[in-house]
Structure formats: structure tokens, C-alpha cells
Design an enzyme around this catalytic site. Structure first.
Site, PDB file in Angstrom:
ATOM      1  CG  ASP A   1      80.627  48.608  20.855  1.00  0.00           C
ATOM      2  OD1 ASP A   1      81.036  49.350  19.925  1.00  0.00           O
ATOM      3  OD2 ASP A   1      81.049  48.676  22.027  1.00  0.00           O
TER       4      ASP A   1
ATOM      5  CG  ASP B   1      69.753  40.264  29.675  1.00  0.00           C
ATOM      6  OD1 ASP B   1      69.943  40.970  28.667  1.00  0.00           O
ATOM      7  OD2 ASP B   1      68.908  40.529  30.545  1.00  0.00           O
TER       8      ASP B   1
ATOM      9  CE  LYS C   1      68.421  44.402  28.863  1.00  0.00           C
ATOM     10  NZ  LYS C   1      68.686  43.379  29.887  1.00  0.00           N
TER      11      LYS C   1
END
Length: 211
Positions: free
Chosen positions: A64, A59, A61
Site C-alpha cells: 500500500d 506474512d 504481503k
């Protein structure tokens, strides 16, 4: 098969391994986040996988540009992760860069109150993205079952819905499953318990009996 995922948000390697081994019988997968990686190193992913035999969800997240997402994904999957969670708001090209390396799970809506400010207004666009690129799954909030229901009605049936927010954040496993969730993510209610195994068993039974 279990529908319970443990969010193992601790720092220490030994704590993580001990808790994971205690509760693995009641889990479908283990989700690791930055606290554990920063505290124990990325090798904890393969260690957890070897000790438990369960899928590992990273996780991170990720949010980019495509090349950076690809680099992060490559190292994450090389470390043994089965799935990588990423934000969809960075666009199709960035998410597809992760898919070139492995299975992705897209954040559609988060469980905390602040998600209503910026993420919730973009939900329909994020669902559209998910339906187009076909990730393994998406993240939706167990703290707001009505939102899970809304998302389930719009997202393709083959895309799994994983829902954090049960336990310490106040979400109900049963209500979330009724709303259309596929998996329930629980963290503090298990890993902060005096008896993690019994707490995991209780939630597992609640899921089994209420599903």
C-alpha cells in the site's frame, strides 16, 4: 541453528498453539499469514512467541501507500512480530515506511505458477530495490531452484533468502539450499501431517544432511 520455518496457515488458535509447541525444536521461526490472524486474532502472534520462544514472521504481503504500510507495520510489530513480509512493487517509499517500524522481508518472486505472469518479469528491479534498502531478507520460490540461484547471484550476500514451496507445492529443500537459499519455508507438509513433530523432524534432518 535450524533453517526451517513453519508456515502456520491454520485458522484455529488451539490448533496453531498445539502444532507450534510440537515442532518448535526443529524450527528457526514461525510464519503466520492472514488465515490464522482472521481466525484467531492478532494476539496469536504474541501467544506463539511466548509459547515457543521463536521469531515470528508476519506474512501479510503488505502492498500500500507509505502511510498505510506504516500503520500496518506499527500494529504488527506492537503485536510481537519480528519481521513483516511486504511486496516491493509498491516502491521504495512504501517499503522504507515499514523499515521505520521494524525488519522487513520483500517478496521478490512467489512460488505459485501465476507468479510467472507479472512478478517474475520485475525480479531484476525488485532485486535492485533490495540491494539498495537492505531488508532482512527476500522471498524466492523453492518450486523453481533455478530462479533461487539466479536471485542469489544478484542479491547482496548479507540479505537472507527465504523460500516457500517445499512439500505440498513440490519444491525440494536440498535443491533449494544448494541453489543458495538461507531458509526453507514449509506449511502443509507439517501442519496437515498426522504427526507434525515427526514430519518437521524429517524435513529438518533432510536440511541438515543436505546442506
Amino acid at each position: 541453528m535450524s533453517r526451517l520455518i513453519l508456515a502456520l496457515d491454520v485458522y484455529e488458535r488451539e490448533d496453531a498453539l498445539r502444532i507450534a509447541e510440537e515442532v518448535r525444536d526443529y524450527l528457526w521461526a514461525i510464519k503466520v499469514n492472514w488465515p490464522l490472524i482472521l481466525g484467531s486474532g492478532i494476539s496469536i502472534i504474541s501467544e506463539l512467541k511466548e509459547r515457543t520462544g521463536l521469531p515470528i514472521i508476519a506474512d501479510f504481503k503488505v502492498a500500500d501507500i507509505p502511510n498505510t504500510n506504516r500503520l500496518i507495520a506499527k500494529k504488527t510489530f506492537e503485536a510481537g512480530a519480528d519481521y513483516l513480509i511486504a511486496h516491493g512493487f509498491v516502491g521504495r517509499d512504501s517499503i522504507k515506511a515499514i523499515q521505520e517500524e521494524g525488519e522487513v522481508i520483500i517478496v521478490v518472486e512467489m512460488s505459485h505458477p501465476g507468479a510467472k505472469e507479472f512478478i517474475q518479469p520485475t525480479v531484476d528491479k525488485l532485486i535492485e530495490l533490495a540491494n539498495e534498502i537492505k531488508p532482512f531478507g527476500i522471498i524466492a520460490p523453492a518450486t523453481r531452484p533455478e530462479r533461487v540461484r539466479y536471485i542469489r547471484e544478484k542479491v547482496d550476500k548479507d540479505i537472507k533468502i527465504l523460500t516457500p514451496g517445499v512439500g505440498a507445492q513440490g519444491g525440494s529443500a536440498v535443491e533449494t539450499l544448494k541453489a543458495g537459499a538461507d531458509y526453507i519455508i514449509v506449511g502443509r507438509a507439517i501442519y496437515k501431517s498426522k504427526n507434525p513433530r515427526e514430519s518437521a523432524k524429517k524435513i529438518w534432518e533432510e536440511i541438515e544432511n543436505g546442506a
